[in-house]
Enzyme design. Structure first.
Site, mmCIF file in Angstrom:
data_model
loop_
_atom_site.group_PDB
_atom_site.id
_atom_site.type_symbol
_atom_site.label_atom_id
_atom_site.label_comp_id
_atom_site.label_asym_id
_atom_site.label_seq_id
_atom_site.Cartn_x
_atom_site.Cartn_y
_atom_site.Cartn_z
ATOM 1 N N CYS A 200 -16.403 2.365 0.345
ATOM 2 C CA CYS A 200 -15.287 1.451 0.618
ATOM 3 C C CYS A 200 -14.839 1.529 2.080
ATOM 4 O O CYS A 200 -14.188 0.608 2.566
ATOM 5 C CB CYS A 200 -14.127 1.753 -0.317
ATOM 6 S SG CYS A 200 -13.541 3.445 -0.185
ATOM 7 N N GLN B 37 -10.242 -3.520 -3.691
ATOM 8 C CA GLN B 37 -11.519 -2.926 -3.302
ATOM 9 C C GLN B 37 -12.560 -3.110 -4.397
ATOM 10 O O GLN B 37 -13.682 -3.560 -4.139
ATOM 11 C CB GLN B 37 -11.310 -1.426 -3.012
ATOM 12 C CG GLN B 37 -12.546 -0.733 -2.505
ATOM 13 C CD GLN B 37 -12.964 -1.238 -1.127
ATOM 14 O OE1 GLN B 37 -12.157 -1.253 -0.208
ATOM 15 N NE2 GLN B 37 -14.206 -1.664 -0.983
ATOM 16 N N ARG C 128 -13.775 -8.235 1.313
ATOM 17 C CA ARG C 128 -12.339 -8.026 1.085
ATOM 18 C C ARG C 128 -11.582 -9.289 1.490
ATOM 19 O O ARG C 128 -10.651 -9.725 0.816
ATOM 20 C CB ARG C 128 -11.823 -6.828 1.907
ATOM 21 C CG ARG C 128 -12.377 -5.464 1.508
ATOM 22 C CD ARG C 128 -11.781 -4.986 0.192
ATOM 23 N NE ARG C 128 -10.335 -4.949 0.219
ATOM 24 C CZ ARG C 128 -9.594 -3.942 0.702
ATOM 25 N NH1 ARG C 128 -10.194 -2.865 1.153
ATOM 26 N NH2 ARG C 128 -8.271 -3.997 0.693
ATOM 27 N N ASP D 253 -16.936 7.699 -1.793
ATOM 28 C CA ASP D 253 -15.684 7.534 -1.048
ATOM 29 C C ASP D 253 -15.343 8.903 -0.475
ATOM 30 O O ASP D 253 -15.952 9.919 -0.853
ATOM 31 C CB ASP D 253 -14.587 7.031 -2.013
ATOM 32 C CG ASP D 253 -13.260 6.749 -1.323
ATOM 33 O OD1 ASP D 253 -13.231 6.672 -0.071
ATOM 34 O OD2 ASP D 253 -12.223 6.622 -2.021
ATOM 35 N N HIS E 205 -7.131 0.957 -6.628
ATOM 36 C CA HIS E 205 -7.395 0.114 -5.455
ATOM 37 C C HIS E 205 -8.109 -1.157 -5.964
ATOM 38 O O HIS E 205 -9.309 -1.334 -5.750
ATOM 39 C CB HIS E 205 -8.259 0.887 -4.456
ATOM 40 C CG HIS E 205 -8.283 0.316 -3.072
ATOM 41 N ND1 HIS E 205 -7.586 -0.837 -2.719
ATOM 42 C CD2 HIS E 205 -8.918 0.722 -1.927
ATOM 43 C CE1 HIS E 205 -7.802 -1.095 -1.433
ATOM 44 N NE2 HIS E 205 -8.598 -0.171 -0.937
ATOM 45 N N ARG F 14 0.886 -1.182 0.000
ATOM 46 C CA ARG F 14 0.000 0.000 0.000
ATOM 47 C C ARG F 14 0.911 1.214 0.000
ATOM 48 O O ARG F 14 1.741 1.386 0.911
ATOM 49 C CB ARG F 14 -0.916 0.014 1.224
ATOM 50 C CG ARG F 14 -1.567 1.375 1.432
ATOM 51 C CD ARG F 14 -2.679 1.369 2.428
ATOM 52 N NE ARG F 14 -3.866 0.752 1.862
ATOM 53 C CZ ARG F 14 -5.089 0.862 2.370
ATOM 54 N NH1 ARG F 14 -5.277 1.568 3.468
ATOM 55 N NH2 ARG F 14 -6.117 0.280 1.800
HETATM 56 N N1 NVA Z 1 -9.657 6.941 -1.661
HETATM 57 C C1 NVA Z 1 -9.347 6.509 -0.321
HETATM 58 C C2 NVA Z 1 -9.636 5.058 -0.164
HETATM 59 C C3 NVA Z 1 -9.403 4.493 1.198
HETATM 60 C C4 NVA Z 1 -9.651 3.022 1.281
HETATM 61 C C5 NVA Z 1 -7.895 6.802 -0.018
HETATM 62 O O1 NVA Z 1 -7.049 6.590 -0.903
HETATM 63 O O2 NVA Z 1 -7.600 7.260 1.083
HETATM 64 N N1 CP Z 2 -11.283 0.198 2.207
HETATM 65 C C1 CP Z 2 -10.017 0.115 2.668
HETATM 66 O O1 CP Z 2 -9.071 -0.175 1.931
HETATM 67 O O2 CP Z 2 -9.898 0.329 3.995
HETATM 68 P P1 CP Z 2 -8.535 0.541 4.821
HETATM 69 O O3 CP Z 2 -7.944 1.824 4.334
HETATM 70 O O4 CP Z 2 -8.950 0.572 6.247
HETATM 71 O O5 CP Z 2 -7.612 -0.603 4.519
#
Ligand code: NVA
Ligand code: CP
Length: 306
Positions: free
Chosen positions: A262, A130, A290, A222, A127, A100
């Site tokens: 999400c 997701q 997930r 989101d 992502h 990540r």
């Molecule tokens: N768009 C959000 C998704 C979190 C799961 C982010 O990148 O923070």
């Molecule tokens: N939806 C998602 O990826 O959640 P986290 O950021 O908590 O992993």
């Protein structure tokens, strides 16, 4: 399938394999309890996480494997050490890597140089885990996904980009509504439209929420400021005025419209608390899936590697 970096790279057969495997894994957890026996997976997080971390750790454990959590201070990818050196070193220790990160190029570079499968657990651009879980969740609720119209209201971000590719590939129609300047990347939209057209699905990008939400089977949103954009939050709250999923917007969607997010959610910003509490909100089903979908991804990656 060597890695899971972006939905863009997956064939329809691979997507369908993941879905059918996820369904089996979800139904019969015990049958898969030794699939990753003796295997280790490194989980690199340069951003915070609840769902991704826990679902990967628990999923790997349930498959009989082990995982190693590497937080942002541990590796400091690209700063303490080059992506190339991290890829080559980890490949000598572990059997797969999940990353990540911020810039998408780190995931691509890691996959290019690693000798083991790499999974994108979220980058600024995509992502994929997701999106796969989201469409798997809709498939559980609606028998014919090709008849479903998903309306994504909000930032044209990583989650939106992955949904664009996945909907296009599966022939699901998708409306997107973002304020001017926050629409998804033009090139991604162009490609997704091209793929969708072949399957008679329609992808439309709007700059007002009502046009996108009318008649929707699914309303999805989101956060307005993603991880890494925290400093822009106040500005974004102003810019996204009119893009909240609330009772008013819900009233112009289909009667049985599903509500998706999400998570994490900022209640009463991009979505009201009351909408999140309606019976048609399936956000925790998305979160649960997930686990099952990522287990399927891992099983498939190891099977295809043999
Ligand atoms: N768009 C959000 C998704 C979190 C799961 C982010 O990148 O923070
Ligand atoms: N939806 C998602 O990826 O959640 P986290 O950021 O908590 O992993």
């Amino acid at each position: 399938m060597k890695d899971l970096i972006a939905i863009r790279d997956l064939t329809n057969n691979e997507i369908n394999d993941i879905f059918s495997l996820a369904q089996k894994v979800k139904k019969n957890k015990n049958k898969y309890s030794k699939v990753l026996s003796g295997k280790s997976v490194a989980l690199i997080f340069q951003k915070p996480s609840l769902r991704t971390r826990v679902s990967f750790e628990v999923g790997i454990d349930q498959l009989g494997g082990s995982s190693i959590y590497l937080g942002h201070k541990e590796i400091n990818l690209g700063v303490r050490e080059s992506v190339f050196d991290v890829a080559k070193t980890l490949s000598r220790y572990v059997d797969a890597i999940m990353l990540r990160t911020f810039e998408h190029k780190y995931v691509s570079e890691l996959a290019e140089h690693a000798d083991v499968p790499v999974i994108n657990g979220l980058s600024d651009l995509f992502h994929p885990c997701q999106a796969l879980s989201d469409i798997f969740t809709i498939k559980e609720k609606r028998s014919n996904i090709k008849k479903v119209l998903i309306s994504y209201i909000g930032d044209g971000n990583n989650v939106c980009n992955s949904l664009l590719y996945l909907c296009a590939k599966l022939g699901i129609s998708l409306n997107i509504a973002s304020p001017q300047g926050y629409s998804p990347d033009n090139e991604i939209v162009r490609k997704a439209k091209e793929i969708a057209r072949e399957l008679s699905a329609v992808i439309n990008v709007f700059t007002d929420a009502k046009s996108a939400a009318a008649g929707a089977d699914v309303l999805y949103t989101d956060v307005w400021a993603s991880m890494g954009q925290e400093a822009e939050r106040e500005k974004r709250i102003l810019d996204f005025k009119g893009f909240q999923i609330n009772d008013q917007l819900l009233s112009i969607a289909k009667k049985d419209c599903l509500i998706m997010h999400c998570l994490p959610a900022h209640r009463d910003e991009e979505i009201t608390d009351s909408v999140l509490k309606t019976n048609n909100a399936i956000v925790f089903d998305q979160a649960e899936n997930r686990l099952h979908v990522q287990k399927a991804v891992l099983i498939k990656l190891f099977k295809d590697k043999k």
